[in-house]
Design an enzyme around this catalytic site. Structure first.
Site, PDB file in Angstrom:
ATOM      1  N   MET A   1       9.538  36.743  55.098  1.00 21.98           N
ATOM      2  CA  MET A   1      11.077  36.815  54.226  1.00 21.98           C
ATOM      3  C   MET A   1      12.217  37.159  54.099  1.00 21.98           C
ATOM      4  SD  MET A   1      10.592  32.826  52.146  1.00 21.98           S
ATOM      5  CE  MET A   1       8.984  33.370  51.723  1.00 21.98           C
TER       6      MET A   1
ATOM      7  N   GLN B   1      17.286  26.908  54.015  1.00 24.18           N
ATOM      8  CA  GLN B   1      18.949  27.755  53.199  1.00 24.18           C
ATOM      9  C   GLN B   1      19.971  26.827  53.491  1.00 24.18           C
ATOM     10  OE1 GLN B   1      18.012  31.971  54.089  1.00 24.18           O
ATOM     11  NE2 GLN B   1      16.187  32.225  51.934  1.00 24.18           N
TER      12      GLN B   1
ATOM     13  N   THR C   1      10.880  37.933  48.480  1.00 29.20           N
ATOM     14  CA  THR C   1      11.953  37.500  49.088  1.00 29.20           C
ATOM     15  C   THR C   1      12.933  37.623  47.351  1.00 29.20           C
ATOM     16  OG1 THR C   1      13.620  35.923  50.063  1.00 29.20           O
ATOM     17  CG2 THR C   1      10.917  35.658  49.555  1.00 29.20           C
ATOM     18  N   ASN C   2      14.430  38.092  47.543  1.00 32.56           N
ATOM     19  CA  ASN C   2      15.068  37.317  46.540  1.00 32.56           C
ATOM     20  C   ASN C   2      15.614  36.138  46.050  1.00 32.56           C
ATOM     21  OD1 ASN C   2      15.718  40.256  44.466  1.00 32.56           O
ATOM     22  ND2 ASN C   2      15.185  41.423  46.715  1.00 32.56           N
ATOM     23  N   THR C   3      16.449  35.862  47.967  1.00 34.68           N
ATOM     24  CA  THR C   3      17.074  34.458  47.921  1.00 34.68           C
ATOM     25  C   THR C   3      16.135  33.682  46.989  1.00 34.68           C
ATOM     26  OG1 THR C   3      18.284  35.381  49.300  1.00 34.68           O
ATOM     27  CG2 THR C   3      17.900  33.455  49.639  1.00 34.68           C
TER      28      THR C   3
ATOM     29  N   CYS D   1      18.524  42.475  47.997  1.00 40.59           N
ATOM     30  CA  CYS D   1      17.408  41.142  49.439  1.00 40.59           C
ATOM     31  C   CYS D   1      16.773  42.352  49.346  1.00 40.59           C
ATOM     32  CB  CYS D   1      18.560  41.551  50.253  1.00 40.59           C
ATOM     33  SG  CYS D   1      18.102  40.780  51.691  1.00 40.59           S
ATOM     34  N   THR D   2      15.218  41.830  50.316  1.00 37.16           N
ATOM     35  CA  THR D   2      14.395  42.932  50.450  1.00 37.16           C
ATOM     36  C   THR D   2      14.619  43.871  51.348  1.00 37.16           C
ATOM     37  OG1 THR D   2      12.967  40.977  50.917  1.00 37.16           O
ATOM     38  CG2 THR D   2      13.091  41.772  48.647  1.00 37.16           C
ATOM     39  N   GLU D   3      15.619  43.382  52.337  1.00 38.63           N
ATOM     40  CA  GLU D   3      15.295  44.291  53.335  1.00 38.63           C
ATOM     41  C   GLU D   3      16.512  45.583  53.477  1.00 38.63           C
ATOM     42  OE1 GLU D   3      13.430  40.789  54.548  1.00 38.63           O
ATOM     43  OE2 GLU D   3      15.417  40.854  53.805  1.00 38.63           O
TER      44      GLU D   3
END
Length: 228
Positions: free
Chosen positions: A10, A52, A83-85, A195-197
């Protein structure tokens, strides 16, 4: 060292970064040819992203909690959610397992507090920025968080339409730098890449504020927990 169970995918772009950092940190701590005992369950992100968008957090939570249970059964002694979300469903995951769960916001908070920061900017998906779960976690640790007042939809779109697909554009980097400058003008002392991206786009060399990369901090915290 305990086996780390990682719920990833994710997106897979950031999960690949987790894999690298976890093994680099394990080698740095243990030396020699050591690498991390690690089980990765990489989900298909498209159905999660659809949940989501529709607000089906309970359904997503049930799915991720079941994955966490499977990782524990497979031998994981510590669990991480890459993932943060989706930490919006962290409580569902914690209630489903009997091994430690390392929350992504905690090592980030620890690093910020250790460096003496109190007011921080938070960038991420619109869910992470606008819902309360993440900012409340930071507040419980004594951190005030600010989110951009304008442009959140654009920031969110860059994550889903570009970074999750491996697309990194200078134009998008400028959008994020502008957002960080907004936060700086309102009193932010540092910025959380929530956000991990986003670590694919922004680092200390491009940011007008000190950057705290949740992906890197979380991966290293998982290694610390597995060794501890």
């Amino acid at each position: 060292m305990k086996t780390i169970g990682l719920i990833g995918g994710m997106s897979w772009e950031s999960t690949a970064h987790y894999y690298r950092v976890i093994n680099q940190e394990t080698a740095a701590r243990r030396g020699g040819l050591h690498s991390a005992p690690l089980i990765v369950h990489s989900v298909d992100f498209a159905p999660i992203a659809a949940m989501q968008s529709s607000g089906d957090w309970d359904g997503a939570g049930r799915q991720l909690a079941a994955i966490a249970r499977d990782l524990e059964v497979a031998g994981a002694g510590v669990i991480g959610l890459a993932t943060n979300t989706m930490h919006v469903v962290a409580e569902q995951i914690v209630s489903a397992i009997n091994v430690p769960f390392v929350h992504i916001a905690d090592p980030t908070s620890d690093a910020l507090l250790a460096d003496g920061f109190e007011t921080v900017g938070l960038l991420g998906t619109r869910f992470t920025m606008e819902m309360s779960f993440y900012r409340d976690r930071l507040a419980s640790r004594g951190l005030q968080s600010l989110i951009p007042e304008v442009g959140r939809t654009n920031l969110n779109g860059i994550i889903y339409e570009e970074l999750c697909l491996g697309i990194v554009r200078d134009e998008s980097r400028r959008v994020y730098v502008d957002a960080i400058n907004q936060l700086k003008a309102r009193g932010a002392e540092a910025v959380i890449l929530g956000c991990t991206e986003i670590t694919m786009l922004i680092d200390d060399s491009s940011s007008p504020l000190p950057v705290y990369d949740t992906t890197d901090l979380h991966a290293k915290a998982l290694v610390a927990a597995a060794l501890g």
